[in-house]
Structures are given as C-alpha cells and as structure tokens.
Design a protein around this motif. Structure first.
Motif, PDB file in Angstrom:
ATOM      1  N   UNK A  57       6.775   9.008  14.301  1.00  0.00           N
ATOM      2  CA  UNK A  57       7.709   9.467  15.326  1.00  0.00           C
ATOM      3  C   UNK A  57       6.966   9.791  16.617  1.00  0.00           C
ATOM      4  N   UNK A  58       5.827  10.437  16.496  1.00  0.00           N
ATOM      5  CA  UNK A  58       5.043  10.749  17.690  1.00  0.00           C
ATOM      6  C   UNK A  58       4.632   9.488  18.428  1.00  0.00           C
ATOM      7  N   UNK A  59       4.249   8.451  17.680  1.00  0.00           N
ATOM      8  CA  UNK A  59       3.839   7.198  18.306  1.00  0.00           C
ATOM      9  C   UNK A  59       5.031   6.486  18.945  1.00  0.00           C
ATOM     10  N   UNK A  60       6.188   6.560  18.301  1.00  0.00           N
ATOM     11  CA  UNK A  60       7.383   5.945  18.877  1.00  0.00           C
ATOM     12  C   UNK A  60       7.745   6.614  20.203  1.00  0.00           C
ATOM     13  N   UNK A  61       7.608   7.926  20.254  1.00  0.00           N
ATOM     14  CA  UNK A  61       7.878   8.654  21.504  1.00  0.00           C
ATOM     15  C   UNK A  61       6.873   8.243  22.577  1.00  0.00           C
ATOM     16  N   UNK A  62       5.605   8.160  22.204  1.00  0.00           N
ATOM     17  CA  UNK A  62       4.564   7.714  23.141  1.00  0.00           C
ATOM     18  C   UNK A  62       4.873   6.325  23.677  1.00  0.00           C
ATOM     19  N   UNK A  63       5.440   5.477  22.812  1.00  0.00           N
ATOM     20  CA  UNK A  63       5.735   4.097  23.195  1.00  0.00           C
ATOM     21  C   UNK A  63       7.087   3.943  23.890  1.00  0.00           C
ATOM     22  N   UNK A  64       7.782   5.071  24.146  1.00  0.00           N
ATOM     23  CA  UNK A  64       8.982   5.004  24.971  1.00  0.00           C
ATOM     24  C   UNK A  64      10.301   5.312  24.316  1.00  0.00           C
ATOM     25  N   UNK A 117       0.817  -1.220   0.000  1.00  0.00           N
ATOM     26  CA  UNK A 117       0.000   0.000   0.000  1.00  0.00           C
ATOM     27  C   UNK A 117       0.847   1.264   0.000  1.00  0.00           C
ATOM     28  N   UNK A 118       2.061   1.152   0.546  1.00  0.00           N
ATOM     29  CA  UNK A 118       2.919   2.333   0.727  1.00  0.00           C
ATOM     30  C   UNK A 118       3.194   3.091  -0.566  1.00  0.00           C
ATOM     31  N   UNK A 119       3.241   2.392  -1.695  1.00  0.00           N
ATOM     32  CA  UNK A 119       3.618   3.041  -2.950  1.00  0.00           C
ATOM     33  C   UNK A 119       2.638   4.128  -3.385  1.00  0.00           C
ATOM     34  N   UNK A 120       1.370   3.954  -3.058  1.00  0.00           N
ATOM     35  CA  UNK A 120       0.372   4.945  -3.462  1.00  0.00           C
ATOM     36  C   UNK A 120      -0.228   5.689  -2.271  1.00  0.00           C
ATOM     37  N   UNK A 121       0.220   5.356  -1.063  1.00  0.00           N
ATOM     38  CA  UNK A 121      -0.309   5.983   0.157  1.00  0.00           C
ATOM     39  C   UNK A 121       0.693   6.984   0.712  1.00  0.00           C
ATOM     40  N   UNK A 122       0.241   7.923   1.551  1.00  0.00           N
ATOM     41  CA  UNK A 122       1.160   8.902   2.126  1.00  0.00           C
ATOM     42  C   UNK A 122       2.075   8.299   3.188  1.00  0.00           C
ATOM     43  N   UNK A 123       3.237   8.923   3.346  1.00  0.00           N
ATOM     44  CA  UNK A 123       4.197   8.552   4.392  1.00  0.00           C
ATOM     45  C   UNK A 123       3.839   9.335   5.655  1.00  0.00           C
ATOM     46  N   UNK A 124       3.370   8.625   6.671  1.00  0.00           N
ATOM     47  CA  UNK A 124       2.958   9.268   7.923  1.00  0.00           C
ATOM     48  C   UNK A 124       4.159   9.337   8.878  1.00  0.00           C
ATOM     49  N   UNK A 125       5.165  10.133   8.510  1.00  0.00           N
ATOM     50  CA  UNK A 125       6.381  10.179   9.316  1.00  0.00           C
ATOM     51  C   UNK A 125       6.151  10.904  10.648  1.00  0.00           C
ATOM     52  N   UNK A 126       5.468  12.022  10.607  1.00  0.00           N
ATOM     53  CA  UNK A 126       5.169  12.747  11.852  1.00  0.00           C
ATOM     54  C   UNK A 126       4.447  11.849  12.836  1.00  0.00           C
ATOM     55  N   UNK A 127       3.428  11.168  12.341  1.00  0.00           N
ATOM     56  CA  UNK A 127       2.621  10.307  13.200  1.00  0.00           C
ATOM     57  C   UNK A 127       3.442   9.128  13.728  1.00  0.00           C
TER      58      UNK A 127
END
Length: 297
Positions: free
Chosen positions: A255-262, A243-253
């Motif tokens: 990184x934010x989730x990685x921070x939330x997860x520790x 799906x990634x080829x035609x879908x947007x890259x949610x980089x902000x989201x």
C-alpha cells in the motif's frame, strides 16, 4: 490514480454474491460456469450454506474469489484500474481483474491452491495470532528466538502483524510478545499456519499448475504480496505467486508503494471492508471506497 484491492480469506459471509446472481445475467452465467468448473454447486453453499461450511479453506477461498471477480466484471466500463493488489488469496482475484489470468484458469488455480492448503493444514496442524502494538522488528526478533516454527506472516498495517506457525510455538511467542509490551497477542480462529514453512506441501502442489497456466501481459501493474512492489512481467508474477504460500504478505509495504506511485483512491472489490480499514491505518489521507453493483445500471 485508481487502485483496486481484493480481500483474502476471512472476508466471507453467508449470502455473499446472491444480489449479483439475482440481478445480473452476466453474474448468473459466471456463477453457473463456476459450478461446472468446480464440479459442485458452490452457489448453494455461498447463498444458503452454514458457518461451518465457510470455515473450510477449500470452500471459503473459491467463494471469495468468485464474489470479487464477478463483482468486478459487473462494473462494466466504470472498472478501470491503474493498479491492483490482493491480500493473499485476493492476489488471484487481482490477476483476473488486470487481465493476467482468465476467469476459468483463475478459479481452477484458486480451487487447487485451497485444497492443497486444506491438506497441508490437516497434515501439519498450526495456527496464527494477531499481534497489536509492537514494532515489526520486535515481533520478528521474538519469532526468531522462539523454539519451534513461528514466523511473521501478514504485515497488515503499522502496529498490526500476524504471526504463523506450530501451535506450541505460537503460544510461546504470544506470551513473550505480551511480556515485551504487545497490546494484544491473540490466537486466531483459522484453519492452519498460512504463509509459513508449514505450507511447503501446498507450495509444491500448486507450483506445477501455476507454471503450466497461461499468464497474459497485465494491463496494469499488480503489487504482489511477496515483494510489495509493482510487477508487470508474467514470469515474475508466477514465481511470486508460488513463493507467496510460504512467504509473508507485505500488505503495508504494498500500500505504501502504491501511494508513492500515485494511488489516490483505493476501491475494495469483494466481501467486507477489512482492506479499506488497513489502508486508512497505513495512510489516513488515502481515500477508500467499496465497489458496489448497481442493478439499474
């Protein structure tokens, strides 16, 4: 927790990986294996090629993948990710780093994907533009109301979104975005309209290869571009890669989730420092670093 992040296309530079090749027998062996797998000496282009060579998607993508993955492998015991993520192409590097893909299969998929994207670019000309200083919802609204194909493609950090689509539609959207108050709406020098519907032929071409490749159980979560969340299930990883080829890259989201997860330290593995800059813009308190090869270790 240690998060390792892997760059995508655009991070390449001439000479990258030469220090690894010259100073690490492990790296040299992997580079030579890559030459055999690809059927041409990509090392010659990486170490002694031209800027023109590196503009080609079919060269740039496997080159960046090799630099990132081989650098990670030379880190030895110090490489212990608790989580990984990659920006677009970098997602394949991350999947080798966390054990989901082996080196050979990862390189084959990256090469197939790069060639399919090159063909899609040639048959469906398009471009991308960086938009600075507007909220995401405003950019999304203008994309939706602009005639032609234009979509939000890369959510890089707050206030920085890349749009992708047909040439004329991108130009129209840029004018509308400037009128709306964008600090910048700048057409980028890229090979095509990545992460847009114009990449559908490439998505179709790579889907069967991804489905037929063995994906192992990851040894740590990957935060995928399509979802921005931690994924551990092999079948879900495959579906998201396709799906990634035609879908947007949610980089902000992501990184934010990685921070939330520790995540407390983000280490960029591969050429450049672009992702470190984006992480700091997403969260100033996050610690960032570059993975470095020590020839004396």
């Amino acid at each position: 927790m240690n998060a390792y992040i892997f760059p995508g296309q655009g991070a390449q530079f001439l000479g990258m990986g030469l220090d690894l090749y010259e100073n690490s027998p492990l790296a040299q062996g992997l580079f030579e294996q890559a030459n055999d797998i690809l059927g041409f000496n990509i090392t010659d282009i990486m170490f002694e090629g031209s800027d023109e060579d590196f503009k080609k998607t079919k060269i740039a993508q496997p080159a960046i993948f090799l630099h990132s993955v081989i650098l990670a492998k030379t880190l030895g015991e110090s490489f212990k990710p608790d989580m990984v993520a990659g920006h677009s192409l970098g997602e394949f590097s991350a999947l080798v780093a966390n054990g989901t893909l082996n080196f050979e299969d990862g390189l084959k998929l990256v090469s197939l994907r790069a060639n399919a994207m090159q063909e899609a670019c040639d048959s469906n000309p398009g471009t991308m533009a960086a938009v600075l200083g507007l909220d995401d919802d405003i950019v999304e609204k203008i994309c939706a109301t602009t005639e032609g194909i234009v979509v939000a493609a890369n959510y890089n950090c707050p206030g920085q979104l890349v749009i992708s689509g047909e040439l004329e539609a991108i130009n129209k959207a840029c004018e509308a975005l400037k009128t709306e108050g964008a600090r910048r709406a700048l057409v980028l020098r890229v090979g095509g309209a990545f992460h847009s519907p114009l990449m559908e032929p490439a998505r179709t071409a790579t889907a069967a290869a991804i489905e037929s490749t063995t994906f192992n159980k990851p040894n740590c979560p990957i935060y995928q571009n399509v979802t921005g969340t931690a994924i551990l299930d092999e079948s879900a990883i495959k579906a998201n890669l396709i799906a990634q080829l035609t879908a947007p890259v949610l980089w902000t989201q992501s990184v934010q989730q990685m921070i939330t997860d520790g995540a407390t330290l983000f280490t960029e593995v591969g050429p450049g420092k672009v992702l470190q800059g984006l992480v700091k813009k997403i969260n100033r308190a996050s610690e960032v670093a570059s993975a470095t090869f020590d020839a004396n270790s």
